[in-house]
Design an enzyme around this catalytic site. Sequence first.
Site, PDB file in Angstrom:
ATOM      1  N   CYS A  58       0.844  -1.205   0.000  1.00  0.00           N
ATOM      2  CA  CYS A  58       0.000   0.000   0.000  1.00  0.00           C
ATOM      3  C   CYS A  58       0.873   1.247   0.000  1.00  0.00           C
ATOM      4  CB  CYS A  58      -0.895  -0.011   1.240  1.00  0.00           C
ATOM      5  SG  CYS A  58      -1.868   1.485   1.418  1.00  0.00           S
ATOM      6  N   CYS A  64       0.589   6.167   7.099  1.00  0.00           N
ATOM      7  CA  CYS A  64      -0.653   5.766   7.771  1.00  0.00           C
ATOM      8  C   CYS A  64      -0.357   4.804   8.924  1.00  0.00           C
ATOM      9  CB  CYS A  64      -1.567   5.093   6.744  1.00  0.00           C
ATOM     10  SG  CYS A  64      -3.065   4.420   7.472  1.00  0.00           S
ATOM     11  N   CYS A  67      -1.788   0.216   9.513  1.00  0.00           N
ATOM     12  CA  CYS A  67      -1.086  -1.071   9.421  1.00  0.00           C
ATOM     13  C   CYS A  67       0.295  -0.925  10.062  1.00  0.00           C
ATOM     14  CB  CYS A  67      -0.896  -1.478   7.956  1.00  0.00           C
ATOM     15  SG  CYS A  67      -2.426  -1.931   7.125  1.00  0.00           S
ATOM     16  N   CYS A 141      -6.475   2.458   0.282  1.00  0.00           N
ATOM     17  CA  CYS A 141      -6.317   1.537   1.419  1.00  0.00           C
ATOM     18  C   CYS A 141      -6.471   0.077   0.979  1.00  0.00           C
ATOM     19  CB  CYS A 141      -7.360   1.874   2.479  1.00  0.00           C
ATOM     20  SG  CYS A 141      -7.320   0.771   3.894  1.00  0.00           S
ATOM     21  N   GLN A 241     -17.553  -9.188  14.290  1.00  0.00           N
ATOM     22  CA  GLN A 241     -16.250  -9.669  13.830  1.00  0.00           C
ATOM     23  C   GLN A 241     -15.818  -8.806  12.635  1.00  0.00           C
ATOM     24  OE1 GLN A 241     -14.549 -11.836  15.520  1.00  0.00           O
ATOM     25  NE2 GLN A 241     -16.102 -12.778  16.825  1.00  0.00           N
ATOM     26  N   GLU A 288     -25.027 -12.545  27.401  1.00  0.00           N
ATOM     27  CA  GLU A 288     -24.253 -11.384  26.927  1.00  0.00           C
ATOM     28  C   GLU A 288     -24.523 -10.237  27.906  1.00  0.00           C
ATOM     29  OE1 GLU A 288     -22.208  -9.971  24.448  1.00  0.00           O
ATOM     30  OE2 GLU A 288     -22.792  -8.049  25.305  1.00  0.00           O
ATOM     31  N   ASP A 336     -16.364 -16.473  24.297  1.00  0.00           N
ATOM     32  CA  ASP A 336     -15.662 -15.520  23.429  1.00  0.00           C
ATOM     33  C   ASP A 336     -15.570 -14.181  24.154  1.00  0.00           C
ATOM     34  OD1 ASP A 336     -14.609 -14.034  21.356  1.00  0.00           O
ATOM     35  OD2 ASP A 336     -16.413 -14.080  20.117  1.00  0.00           O
ATOM     36  N   CYS A 362      -9.429 -12.794  21.578  1.00  0.00           N
ATOM     37  CA  CYS A 362      -8.701 -11.759  20.831  1.00  0.00           C
ATOM     38  C   CYS A 362      -7.476 -11.317  21.624  1.00  0.00           C
ATOM     39  CB  CYS A 362      -9.615 -10.577  20.530  1.00  0.00           C
ATOM     40  SG  CYS A 362     -10.359  -9.874  22.000  1.00  0.00           S
TER      41      CYS A 362
HETATM   42  C1  LIG Z   1     -15.288 -10.489  21.566  1.00  0.00           C
HETATM   43  S1  LIG Z   1     -16.974 -10.014  21.701  1.00  0.00           S
HETATM   44  C2  LIG Z   1     -17.741 -11.480  21.112  1.00  0.00           C
HETATM   45  C3  LIG Z   1     -19.178 -11.374  20.738  1.00  0.00           C
HETATM   46  C4  LIG Z   1     -19.738 -12.536  19.920  1.00  0.00           C
HETATM   47  N1  LIG Z   1     -19.333 -13.826  20.437  1.00  0.00           N
HETATM   48  C5  LIG Z   1     -19.376 -12.406  18.460  1.00  0.00           C
HETATM   49  O1  LIG Z   1     -18.555 -13.183  17.969  1.00  0.00           O
HETATM   50  O2  LIG Z   1     -19.917 -11.519  17.796  1.00  0.00           O
HETATM   51  C6  LIG Z   1     -17.188 -10.025  23.428  1.00  0.00           C
HETATM   52  C7  LIG Z   1     -18.583  -9.742  23.907  1.00  0.00           C
HETATM   53  O3  LIG Z   1     -18.562  -9.750  25.346  1.00  0.00           O
HETATM   54  C8  LIG Z   1     -19.461  -8.759  25.816  1.00  0.00           C
HETATM   55  N2  LIG Z   1     -19.036  -8.434  27.187  1.00  0.00           N
HETATM   56  C9  LIG Z   1     -18.036  -7.621  27.585  1.00  0.00           C
HETATM   57  N3  LIG Z   1     -17.937  -7.624  28.934  1.00  0.00           N
HETATM   58  C10 LIG Z   1     -18.906  -8.464  29.399  1.00  0.00           C
HETATM   59  C11 LIG Z   1     -19.299  -8.887  30.695  1.00  0.00           C
HETATM   60  N4  LIG Z   1     -18.677  -8.428  31.796  1.00  0.00           N
HETATM   61  N5  LIG Z   1     -20.325  -9.761  30.803  1.00  0.00           N
HETATM   62  C12 LIG Z   1     -20.943 -10.232  29.696  1.00  0.00           C
HETATM   63  N6  LIG Z   1     -20.618  -9.874  28.444  1.00  0.00           N
HETATM   64  C13 LIG Z   1     -19.608  -8.984  28.294  1.00  0.00           C
HETATM   65  C14 LIG Z   1     -19.331  -7.633  24.807  1.00  0.00           C
HETATM   66  O4  LIG Z   1     -20.494  -6.814  24.827  1.00  0.00           O
HETATM   67  C15 LIG Z   1     -19.167  -8.399  23.507  1.00  0.00           C
HETATM   68  O5  LIG Z   1     -20.404  -8.623  22.891  1.00  0.00           O
END
Ligand SMILES: C[S@@+](CC[C@H](N)C(=O)[O-])C[C@H]1O[C@@H](n2cnc3c(N)ncnc32)[C@H](O)[C@@H]1O
Length: 407
Positions: A58, A64, A67, A141, A241, A288, A336, A362
């Site tokens: 790029c 920038c 990256c 980009c 994502q 969630e 997750d 992540c």
């Molecule tokens: C990495 S994202 C994953 C979301 C989903 N699995 C996806 O792939 O789209 C982490 C999620 O955890 C939620 N989160 C963050 N802190 C939290 C908590 N203390 N209790 C419950 N959920 C939470 C966020 O709102 C977010 O939606």
Amino acid sequence: MDIYLIERLGHMGDGIARGPVFAPLTLPGEEVTGRLEGDRLLDVKIVTPAPERVAAPCRHFRTCGGCALQHAAPGFIESWKAGVVRQALAAQGVAAEIAAVHTSPERSRRRATLSARRTKKGALAGFHARGSDVVVEIPDCHLLAPELMAALPIAEALAVAAGSRKGELSVQATLSQGGLDIAVTGGKPMDGPLQVELAQQAERLGLARLSWDGEVVAMRHAPEQMFGRAKVTPPPGAFLQATADGEARLLAEVSTLMRGKSRILDLFAGCGTFSLPLAETAEVHAVEGEAEMVQALERGWRNAPGLKRVTTEARDLFRRPVLAEELSRYDGVVIDPPRAGASAQVAELAKARVPVIAHVSCNPVTFARDAAVLVAAGYVMGPVTVVDQFRWSPHVELVAGFSLTSA
Ligand SMILES: C[S@@+](CC[C@H](N)C(=O)[O-])C[C@H]1O[C@@H](n2cnc3c(N)ncnc32)[C@H](O)[C@@H]1O
């Protein structure tokens, strides 16, 4: 002039020489010179390049800050990311097999947070320059999906219409089924006239939805995301994502781990990225923290006929993890968490006897900490798949399965 030998890359992707001295845009094995300021090498010149050094694809890469690693061959970046995961696990005493590193293609980001500023002549939008808050324009980009590039002139138009003189707009742009979903922060405070102006702008710019400081000011089309066959309208700015390709790969791994399970618990479920596709074959309980995301997931499930039952719960899993007794109802768990990891929840999973856990993360450091707790409790970690949705950045994402030897 002193010559520095770059020994390794740090977690931000900078080269590190003995000292430590941080040298941006360098690679392990390279000999470099430069002007030392504190612990940073500036005006870096490469004396001996590494064989993995490549010309950045790029033309914006020099300036920038979007990256960090375009100067490295794709194979080098893949093995570096695999190494980051391996080292994080080794530091916790967990041996890892890295099954694969899957990197999303160029120009596949479906979401980006752009910066936009008013200028004397109008406005400019792009990413911050490396290590500064100057905004750099990025018309070529290599990260953003072609359809997302349309967000650049839109961010500029919004900065002209409602950016403050000194401040900067943060413009989160997301591709959706209905068109561009734009969520802005950092602009003028909302009042009646601004609301009218922004609604007109949303119409003129053809946006699906425009949100200002979390408040929806215009919704012309539902900014839906497809999770399996379910259409979900996420609340403004909700987690998604970063690439459809990365999401598909994570889902494929999670689905394989959950194959044959009939009662699945999806923890940190977001708007249903995993819950809704898994509901093709299993009942799912989705938990969630954000109530609006839970409602979006629930609505998506109700409007998608033919899926198995999905129940939902808004719950803070840091303060109120799902307890070991409750976990015994499920034959598979997907987890997750955000970057901070999920210590409290993992402590309960360690006490419980869940046959299979699919752990998406992540952050390799908090993942490794969680993995060590599960392994100490008798779970066996399967191969780790690294899913690189943040191509050319130092971010590392992964998915791995944990199972009970006796299961
Ligand atoms: C990495 S994202 C994953 C979301 C989903 N699995 C996806 O792939 O789209 C982490 C999620 O955890 C939620 N989160 C963050 N802190 C939290 C908590 N203390 N209790 C419950 N959920 C939470 C966020 O709102 C977010 O939606």
